[in-house]
Design an enzyme around this catalytic site. Structure first.
Site, PDB file in Angstrom:
ATOM      1  N   ASP A  67       0.803  -1.215   0.000  1.00 42.31           N
ATOM      2  CA  ASP A  67       0.000   0.000   0.000  1.00 42.31           C
ATOM      3  C   ASP A  67       0.838   1.269   0.000  1.00 42.31           C
ATOM      4  O   ASP A  67       2.058   1.238   0.199  1.00 42.31           O
ATOM      5  CB  ASP A  67      -0.975  -0.013   1.194  1.00 42.31           C
ATOM      6  CG  ASP A  67      -0.333  -0.519   2.480  1.00 42.31           C
ATOM      7  OD1 ASP A  67       0.902  -0.512   2.581  1.00 42.31           O
ATOM      8  OD2 ASP A  67      -1.072  -0.915   3.402  1.00 42.31           O
ATOM      9  N   ASN A 136      -7.788  -2.889  14.044  1.00 44.44           N
ATOM     10  CA  ASN A 136      -9.176  -3.237  13.708  1.00 44.44           C
ATOM     11  C   ASN A 136      -9.245  -4.467  12.800  1.00 44.44           C
ATOM     12  O   ASN A 136     -10.284  -4.754  12.226  1.00 44.44           O
ATOM     13  CB  ASN A 136      -9.871  -2.040  13.043  1.00 44.44           C
ATOM     14  CG  ASN A 136      -9.187  -1.625  11.747  1.00 44.44           C
ATOM     15  OD1 ASN A 136      -8.243  -2.270  11.307  1.00 44.44           O
ATOM     16  ND2 ASN A 136      -9.667  -0.551  11.139  1.00 44.44           N
ATOM     17  N   HIS A 138      -7.394  -4.915  10.037  1.00 44.81           N
ATOM     18  CA  HIS A 138      -7.082  -4.695   8.618  1.00 44.81           C
ATOM     19  C   HIS A 138      -5.761  -5.351   8.229  1.00 44.81           C
ATOM     20  O   HIS A 138      -4.866  -5.525   9.055  1.00 44.81           O
ATOM     21  CB  HIS A 138      -7.134  -3.210   8.228  1.00 44.81           C
ATOM     22  CG  HIS A 138      -6.010  -2.362   8.719  1.00 44.81           C
ATOM     23  ND1 HIS A 138      -6.177  -1.048   9.093  1.00 44.81           N
ATOM     24  CD2 HIS A 138      -4.682  -2.604   8.881  1.00 44.81           C
ATOM     25  CE1 HIS A 138      -5.014  -0.540   9.441  1.00 44.81           C
ATOM     26  NE2 HIS A 138      -4.097  -1.463   9.337  1.00 44.81           N
ATOM     27  N   GLU A 143      -9.900  -2.269   5.119  1.00 46.77           N
ATOM     28  CA  GLU A 143     -10.553  -1.967   6.389  1.00 46.77           C
ATOM     29  C   GLU A 143     -11.805  -2.836   6.555  1.00 46.77           C
ATOM     30  O   GLU A 143     -12.327  -3.371   5.569  1.00 46.77           O
ATOM     31  CB  GLU A 143     -10.974  -0.485   6.391  1.00 46.77           C
ATOM     32  CG  GLU A 143      -9.823   0.492   6.192  1.00 46.77           C
ATOM     33  CD  GLU A 143      -8.991   0.727   7.441  1.00 46.77           C
ATOM     34  OE1 GLU A 143      -8.910  -0.178   8.306  1.00 46.77           O
ATOM     35  OE2 GLU A 143      -8.422   1.821   7.563  1.00 46.77           O
TER      36      GLU A 143
HETATM   37  C1  F6R Z   1       1.310  -1.355   6.179  1.00 51.02           C
HETATM   38  C2  F6R Z   1       0.071  -2.097   6.285  1.00 51.02           C
HETATM   39  C3  F6R Z   1      -0.773  -2.088   7.495  1.00 51.02           C
HETATM   40  C4  F6R Z   1       0.020  -2.375   8.775  1.00 51.02           C
HETATM   41  C5  F6R Z   1      -0.898  -2.369   9.999  1.00 51.02           C
HETATM   42  C6  F6R Z   1      -0.129  -2.561  11.287  1.00 51.02           C
HETATM   43  O1  F6R Z   1       1.903  -1.540   4.919  1.00 51.02           O
HETATM   44  O2  F6R Z   1      -0.278  -2.697   5.325  1.00 51.02           O
HETATM   45  O3  F6R Z   1      -1.788  -3.053   7.360  1.00 51.02           O
HETATM   46  O4  F6R Z   1       0.637  -3.628   8.662  1.00 51.02           O
HETATM   47  O5  F6R Z   1      -1.574  -1.150  10.065  1.00 51.02           O
HETATM   48  O6  F6R Z   1       0.668  -1.444  11.499  1.00 51.02           O
HETATM   49  P1  F6R Z   1       1.771  -1.389  12.637  1.00 51.02           P
HETATM   50  O7  F6R Z   1       2.796  -2.417  12.272  1.00 51.02           O
HETATM   51  O8  F6R Z   1       2.321  -0.007  12.589  1.00 51.02           O
HETATM   52  O9  F6R Z   1       1.076  -1.726  13.919  1.00 51.02           O
END
Ligand code: F6R
Length: 250
Positions: A67, A136, A138, A143
């Site tokens: 992403d 959440n 994701h 989401e």
């Molecule tokens: C980032 C991504 C997100 C993160 C998720 C966890 O490329 O795809 O899904 O993996 O938000 O984020 P952290 O590791 O910061 O808790």
């Protein structure tokens, strides 16, 4: 699903880096699906160490990122391109032209999404997809919603994700509200998936995602249907999962 429990974040990162290293050693021209965020930072640091020790060669590796924020330039220190350069690409011998992060500066969403899907197709699919887990549920920026999105698409970030990501920005108003993300189908098409999770704050969502029903309200729950998933998580992240599993087995 294969679950590897580790003592802490550092051990999670070392084990994850070892699994990614094994992939690169077994298939030097592999395609890695990569994630950003705080969870994989140390994993990337271990990969850089392995490269510096002469144990890894990235010269034939390609990478596709999950992403990117819509509207951030690659040199914005909060863009995911910047993150990847800083944490991994600038320190190993991966070729810049073999690294693909959705183009955040291209505002034509249709074009960015089609380009990203075409790249994955042209590369022959992802061999190993690294994932983190959102609070959440994701994965990527898929989401919670009423259905599982398929290919790469543009999303409106939820309030909870904007809130969670605001820790990286000077103020919450600076957090972009939209992002481009690989869809659930693109993620599920990876041959292998490696998801890494740490910390007590994620214990509840780990239990929901991996013991609860498969539902688009918890996007990561779809991983229960993938034939080759490895979850590497520390004790704190697995605490509720382990408790609920024990109750189910008693
Ligand atoms: C980032 C991504 C997100 C993160 C998720 C966890 O490329 O795809 O899904 O993996 O938000 O984020 P952290 O590791 O910061 O808790």
């Amino acid at each position: 699903m294969n679950i590897i429990q580790t003592k802490d974040y550092n051990e999670m990162s070392r084990k994850a880096a070892n699994l990614i290293s094994a992939q690169i050693i077994m298939k030097p021209d592999c395609v890695l699906g990569l994630a950003t965020g705080s969870t994989p930072e140390q994993t990337y640091a271990y990969l850089v160490d392995a490269y510096n020790n002469g144990d890894l060669d990235f010269s034939k590796v390609s990478s596709v990122n999950l992403d990117e924020y819509r509207g951030l330039t690659p040199d914005n220190d909060q863009s995911y391109r910047y993150f990847m350069q800083k944490n991994l690409f600038d320190h190993v011998n991966i070729k810049r032209e073999n690294t693909f992060v959705p183009d955040g500066m291209e505002l034509d969403a249709k074009k960015v999404c089609k380009d990203h899907d075409d790249i994955m197709r042209k590369l022959g699919g992802i061999d190993l997809q690294l994932l983190g887990l959102g609070l959440n549920g994701h994965i990527g920026f898929n989401e919670p919603s009423d259905d599982f999105p398929k290919g790469t698409h543009c999303v409106d970030l939820t309030e909870s994700t904007i809130q969670a990501n605001s820790r990286f920005f000077a103020s919450i108003d600076e957090v972009p509200t939209q992002a481009y993300t690989m869809g659930i189908q693109s993620i599920m098409m990876a041959k292998k998936i490696l998801i890494i999770v740490n910390g007590e704050a994620k214990a509840d969502i780990v239990a929901k995602a991996f013991l609860g029903p498969v539902t688009p309200q918890v996007p990561a729950s779809i991983l229960q249907m993938h034939p080759d998933v490895t979850l590497v998580a520390d004790e704190a992240a697995l605490s509720i999962y382990n408790k609920q599993l024990k109750e189910l087995n008693d």
